[in-house]
Motif scaffolding. Structure first.
Motif, PDB file in Angstrom:
ATOM      1  N   LYS A 173      -2.101  25.525  20.494  1.00 54.53           N
ATOM      2  CA  LYS A 173      -3.435  26.054  20.772  1.00 54.53           C
ATOM      3  C   LYS A 173      -4.465  25.440  19.836  1.00 54.53           C
ATOM      4  O   LYS A 173      -5.579  25.093  20.242  1.00 54.53           O
ATOM      5  CB  LYS A 173      -3.430  27.580  20.639  1.00 54.53           C
ATOM      6  N   HIS A 174      -4.075  25.275  18.591  1.00 52.71           N
ATOM      7  CA  HIS A 174      -4.983  24.718  17.587  1.00 52.71           C
ATOM      8  C   HIS A 174      -5.322  23.258  17.881  1.00 52.71           C
ATOM      9  O   HIS A 174      -6.469  22.824  17.687  1.00 52.71           O
ATOM     10  CB  HIS A 174      -4.330  24.839  16.207  1.00 52.71           C
ATOM     11  N   LEU A 175      -4.343  22.496  18.359  1.00 52.05           N
ATOM     12  CA  LEU A 175      -4.529  21.058  18.535  1.00 52.05           C
ATOM     13  C   LEU A 175      -4.875  20.644  19.964  1.00 52.05           C
ATOM     14  O   LEU A 175      -5.103  19.460  20.221  1.00 52.05           O
ATOM     15  CB  LEU A 175      -3.274  20.305  18.082  1.00 52.05           C
ATOM     16  N   GLY A 176      -4.911  21.599  20.872  1.00 51.40           N
ATOM     17  CA  GLY A 176      -5.261  21.273  22.248  1.00 51.40           C
ATOM     18  C   GLY A 176      -6.554  20.487  22.382  1.00 51.40           C
ATOM     19  O   GLY A 176      -6.607  19.469  23.088  1.00 51.40           O
ATOM     20  N   PRO A 177      -7.634  20.903  21.701  1.00 51.11           N
ATOM     21  CA  PRO A 177      -8.890  20.165  21.818  1.00 51.11           C
ATOM     22  C   PRO A 177      -8.808  18.723  21.324  1.00 51.11           C
ATOM     23  O   PRO A 177      -9.624  17.884  21.700  1.00 51.11           O
ATOM     24  CB  PRO A 177      -9.846  20.994  20.944  1.00 51.11           C
ATOM     25  N   ASP A 178      -7.824  18.431  20.468  1.00 51.19           N
ATOM     26  CA  ASP A 178      -7.652  17.070  19.950  1.00 51.19           C
ATOM     27  C   ASP A 178      -6.834  16.193  20.889  1.00 51.19           C
ATOM     28  O   ASP A 178      -6.660  14.996  20.628  1.00 51.19           O
ATOM     29  CB  ASP A 178      -6.949  17.102  18.585  1.00 51.19           C
ATOM     30  N   GLY A 179      -6.302  16.791  21.951  1.00 52.31           N
ATOM     31  CA  GLY A 179      -5.466  16.020  22.861  1.00 52.31           C
ATOM     32  C   GLY A 179      -4.075  15.750  22.339  1.00 52.31           C
ATOM     33  O   GLY A 179      -3.342  14.912  22.882  1.00 52.31           O
ATOM     34  N   ILE A 180      -3.678  16.452  21.278  1.00 50.64           N
ATOM     35  CA  ILE A 180      -2.332  16.306  20.711  1.00 50.64           C
ATOM     36  C   ILE A 180      -1.445  17.381  21.323  1.00 50.64           C
ATOM     37  O   ILE A 180      -1.768  18.574  21.243  1.00 50.64           O
ATOM     38  CB  ILE A 180      -2.364  16.457  19.183  1.00 50.64           C
ATOM     39  N   THR A 181      -0.358  16.981  21.934  1.00 49.58           N
ATOM     40  CA  THR A 181       0.544  17.965  22.518  1.00 49.58           C
ATOM     41  C   THR A 181       1.587  18.399  21.503  1.00 49.58           C
ATOM     42  O   THR A 181       2.021  17.621  20.655  1.00 49.58           O
ATOM     43  CB  THR A 181       1.242  17.427  23.774  1.00 49.58           C
ATOM     44  N   VAL A 182       1.986  19.657  21.605  1.00 45.95           N
ATOM     45  CA  VAL A 182       2.985  20.234  20.703  1.00 45.95           C
ATOM     46  C   VAL A 182       3.976  21.009  21.552  1.00 45.95           C
ATOM     47  O   VAL A 182       3.606  21.958  22.242  1.00 45.95           O
ATOM     48  CB  VAL A 182       2.337  21.188  19.675  1.00 45.95           C
ATOM     49  N   ASN A 183       5.211  20.590  21.517  1.00 46.91           N
ATOM     50  CA  ASN A 183       6.247  21.253  22.308  1.00 46.91           C
ATOM     51  C   ASN A 183       7.518  21.430  21.491  1.00 46.91           C
ATOM     52  O   ASN A 183       7.684  20.835  20.419  1.00 46.91           O
ATOM     53  CB  ASN A 183       6.545  20.439  23.574  1.00 46.91           C
ATOM     54  N   CYS A 184       8.390  22.250  22.022  1.00 42.59           N
ATOM     55  CA  CYS A 184       9.648  22.550  21.346  1.00 42.59           C
ATOM     56  C   CYS A 184      10.789  22.446  22.355  1.00 42.59           C
ATOM     57  O   CYS A 184      10.682  22.957  23.471  1.00 42.59           O
ATOM     58  CB  CYS A 184       9.582  23.966  20.771  1.00 42.59           C
ATOM     59  N   VAL A 185      11.852  21.770  21.970  1.00 38.44           N
ATOM     60  CA  VAL A 185      13.031  21.647  22.822  1.00 38.44           C
ATOM     61  C   VAL A 185      14.168  22.456  22.205  1.00 38.44           C
ATOM     62  O   VAL A 185      14.433  22.375  20.996  1.00 38.44           O
ATOM     63  CB  VAL A 185      13.443  20.169  22.974  1.00 38.44           C
ATOM     64  N   CYS A 186      14.810  23.243  23.043  1.00 35.72           N
ATOM     65  CA  CYS A 186      15.890  24.129  22.589  1.00 35.72           C
ATOM     66  C   CYS A 186      17.203  23.697  23.220  1.00 35.72           C
ATOM     67  O   CYS A 186      17.526  24.097  24.352  1.00 35.72           O
ATOM     68  CB  CYS A 186      15.584  25.569  22.980  1.00 35.72           C
TER      69      CYS A 186
END
Length: 253
Positions: A173-186
């Protein structure tokens, strides 16, 4: 023919000299990325670096304990030498304690959270100046099916892996405006050295396999393509997600 979605990209993959981490580094390299791999032990770094470079991949290996700031800094210094950073894969984890959550003493609890959670947060924060300059900034945390399925002997470890799910949502949510994606793989039950406990006896193994609809353990190379997808332009509109690859195991908290 191998995909080349990551040509020209630079990636850091922590804890990447064995198991899932090594498979991720290999896949990113095969897709064209320059990959910085790391591990706590120098012999492991040297072995994995040689193995991957012998395969024709562009790899730099460094000794790095993710709880050590100076050693983390070396990862980013190396990335700077290569031209920057586009992809951070935080894979390092420890589990020095087996038992129920409230049976864990403070020292073991701190060690688990220092490596499994705090270091992931710090790596993401330290990578941010580089990722903001990238045209395709990616942060990918590696959690575990244990984040969803509490095991009697993996209490603190499971808790730490669940914390990564929240970390992913918050940073995305914090980096969305920067176009940086953040995901987690389980990943589910993957056949690696780290998961040897569940394979101690045939009886334990049979009981674990009964829980998996596909009826088998996963392999490290089956996790790596998911990370490559999320790291590529193909995953550009996916962020804040916790994605499970576990052969059909249920995943409700």
């Amino acid at each position: 023919m191998a995909l080349k979605r990551l040509s020209g990209k630079i990636a850091i993959v922590t804890a990447s000299t064995d198991g899932i981490g090594l498979a991720i580094a290999r896949r990113l390299g095969n897709e064209g990325a320059k990959v910085i791999i790391s591990s706590r032990k120098e012999p492991n770094v040297l072995r994995a670096t040689k193995e991957l470079t012998d395969e024709g991949l562009e790899v730099k290996g460094l000794v790095c304990h993710v709880s050590n700031q100076d050693e983390r800094n070396k990862l980013f210094e190396e990335a700077k030498k290569l031209g920057g950073l586009d992809i951070l894969v935080s894979n390092a984890a420890v589990n020095p304690f087996f038992g129920g959550m409230l049976d864990c003493d403070e020292k073991m609890f701190d060690k688990i959270f220092d490596v499994n959670v705090k270091s992931s947060f710090l790596l993401a924060r330290e990578a941010l100046p580089f990722l903001r300059k990238s045209q395709q900034g990616r942060i990918i945390f590696i959690s575990s099916i244990s984040a969803y399925m509490v095991d009697d002997i993996l209490g603190p470890y499971s808790f730490s892996k669940t914390a990564l799910l929240g970390l992913t949502k918050t940073i995305a949510k914090h980096l969305g405006p920067d176009g940086i994606t953040v995901n987690c793989v389980c990943p589910g039950h993957i056949e690696t050295r780290f998961s040897h406990v569940m394979r101690k006896t045939d009886e334990i193994m049979k009981e674990e396999l009964k829980k998996i609809p596909m009826g088998r353990l996963g392999q490290a190379h089956e996790i790596a393509p998911l990370i490559a997808f999320l790291a590529s332009e193909d995953g550009s509109y996916i962020t804040g997600e916790n994605i499970v690859a576990a052969g059909g195991l249920k995943t409700r908290i």
